[in-house]
Design a protein around this motif. Structure first.
Motif, mmCIF file in Angstrom:
data_model
loop_
_atom_site.group_PDB
_atom_site.id
_atom_site.type_symbol
_atom_site.label_atom_id
_atom_site.label_comp_id
_atom_site.label_asym_id
_atom_site.label_seq_id
_atom_site.Cartn_x
_atom_site.Cartn_y
_atom_site.Cartn_z
ATOM 1 N N GLY A 1 -81.713 -5.899 39.736
ATOM 2 C CA GLY A 1 -81.032 -6.658 38.694
ATOM 3 C C GLY A 1 -79.527 -6.529 38.699
ATOM 4 N N THR A 2 -78.953 -5.880 39.730
ATOM 5 C CA THR A 2 -77.504 -5.704 39.777
ATOM 6 C C THR A 2 -76.791 -7.048 39.797
ATOM 7 N N THR A 3 -75.784 -7.188 38.945
ATOM 8 C CA THR A 3 -75.028 -8.435 38.899
ATOM 9 C C THR A 3 -73.676 -8.171 38.253
ATOM 10 N N GLY A 4 -72.883 -9.195 38.097
ATOM 11 C CA GLY A 4 -71.565 -9.016 37.495
ATOM 12 C C GLY A 4 -70.745 -10.286 37.592
ATOM 13 N N HIS A 5 -69.694 -10.365 36.797
ATOM 14 C CA HIS A 5 -68.819 -11.530 36.793
ATOM 15 C C HIS A 5 -68.304 -11.822 38.205
ATOM 16 N N ASN A 6 -68.383 -13.091 38.588
ATOM 17 C CA ASN A 6 -67.812 -13.587 39.845
ATOM 18 C C ASN A 6 -68.428 -12.976 41.098
ATOM 19 N N ALA B 1 -80.131 -8.732 35.774
ATOM 20 C CA ALA B 1 -80.099 -8.146 34.432
ATOM 21 C C ALA B 1 -79.183 -8.889 33.470
ATOM 22 N N SER B 2 -78.325 -9.745 33.985
ATOM 23 C CA SER B 2 -77.403 -10.503 33.142
ATOM 24 C C SER B 2 -77.482 -11.978 33.488
ATOM 25 N N HIS B 3 -77.235 -12.809 32.478
ATOM 26 C CA HIS B 3 -77.242 -14.256 32.672
ATOM 27 C C HIS B 3 -75.981 -14.758 33.363
ATOM 28 N N ILE B 4 -74.974 -13.906 33.579
ATOM 29 C CA ILE B 4 -73.624 -14.374 33.846
ATOM 30 C C ILE B 4 -73.491 -15.192 35.124
ATOM 31 N N ALA C 1 -83.192 -11.656 27.074
ATOM 32 C CA ALA C 1 -81.777 -11.336 26.874
ATOM 33 C C ALA C 1 -80.882 -12.522 27.185
ATOM 34 N N ALA C 2 -81.323 -13.402 28.080
ATOM 35 C CA ALA C 2 -80.514 -14.557 28.471
ATOM 36 C C ALA C 2 -80.685 -15.742 27.531
ATOM 37 N N LYS C 3 -81.784 -15.820 26.817
ATOM 38 C CA LYS C 3 -82.087 -16.974 25.973
ATOM 39 C C LYS C 3 -80.966 -17.347 24.990
ATOM 40 N N PRO C 4 -80.292 -16.385 24.355
ATOM 41 C CA PRO C 4 -79.229 -16.765 23.414
ATOM 42 C C PRO C 4 -78.061 -17.515 24.053
#
Length: 261
Positions: A11-16, A48-51, A81-84
């Protein structure tokens, strides 16, 4: 619902993190997305993030104003967690390689989802995803480093792999072969003597060393000159939308998949 096909990733992720791939998709396939009304794009295994899915959505909206993006993730907690963050044109659903969407997507982006599988499974999941595509759709599957500074991805249509693209942040590598750990799962174990991908990296490193004097004008100029030199012996894309100085100056290099298969 039926259990999604696949296993949960780290689930590793991050901006850009996937910016390099996003801008490449927008430049190369914006026309494809504009060729149909409300084209569907799937971001598989967003983590892990929608970003990164949100960033893909905003970037593609600039080239195809009615694009519909669906983030697909196997972990129900990540979907919740991404639904909102949903909005018109952007949704998140639970699923896996079976792609539980209502119509064939024009484009599927699947990044950092096949690293945990063996090569036979990777080939099988490529086939499964290709069968889900729109008749003119494409699959962009690859891997990038934690910060997204190094990335390699393959582009496939419904029949076969078509091209492979290497991308790097200038100053983020010592030599082109530093990209080898980011090869698609279907290639990474082939980077040994006697295989085309190994010869490519050897020739690319040699061209990089030959073009070292151009570093006096900046790493970008060294990369561009290296691409020119390599194109004399390898079928490097040298014209738009995937090749030539316009793409090389961004730290990209694209070749036909057949050159390394």
């Amino acid at each position: 619902m039926r259990r999604p096909v696949g296993e949960i990733t780290r689930g590793t992720t991050g901006h850009n993190r996937l910016r390099r791939t996003d801008r490449w998709i927008a430049a190369g396939y914006g026309g494809l997305l504009r060729s149909v009304a409300e084209p569907l794009v799937v971001d598989l295994g967003y983590g892990a993030s929608h970003i990164t899915t949100y960033e893909l959505f905003t970037r593609l909206r600039r080239v195809a104003g009615d694009v519909q993006v669906v983030g697909v993730e196997i972990d129900p907690a990540r979907v919740a967690a991404a639904k909102p963050f949903e909005r018109p044109g952007l949704t998140f659903i639970r699923g896996g390689f079976e792609l539980p969407v209502t119509r064939p997507p024009m484009l599927v982006r699947a990044f950092n989802v096949l690293r945990q599988y063996g090569e036979p499974e990777a080939w099988r999941y490529w086939e499964m995803l290709r069968q889900s595509l729109h008749p003119r759709g494409i699959l962009v599957e690859g891997t990038c480093s934690e910060a997204g500074h190094r990335a390699v991805w393959a582009t496939l249509d419904e029949k076969s792999p078509k091209i492979i693209t290497f991308a790097a942040r200038f100053g983020g590598l010592d030599r082109p072969s530093d990209l080898a750990p980011r090869l698609p799962k279907t290639l990474i174990h082939r980077n040994i003597p006697g295989h085309p991908i190994n010869r490519l990296f050897a020739d690319w490193d040699r061209a990089w060393a030959t073009c070292a004097p151009f570093a006096a004008y900046g790493i970008r100029q060294r990369w561009i000159r290296t691409a020119h030199l390599l194109s004399q012996t390898w079928p490097v894309h040298t014209t738009p939308p995937f090749g030539g100085p316009t793409r090389w100056r961004l730290g990209e290099l694209t070749l036909p998949w057949s050159a390394v298969a």
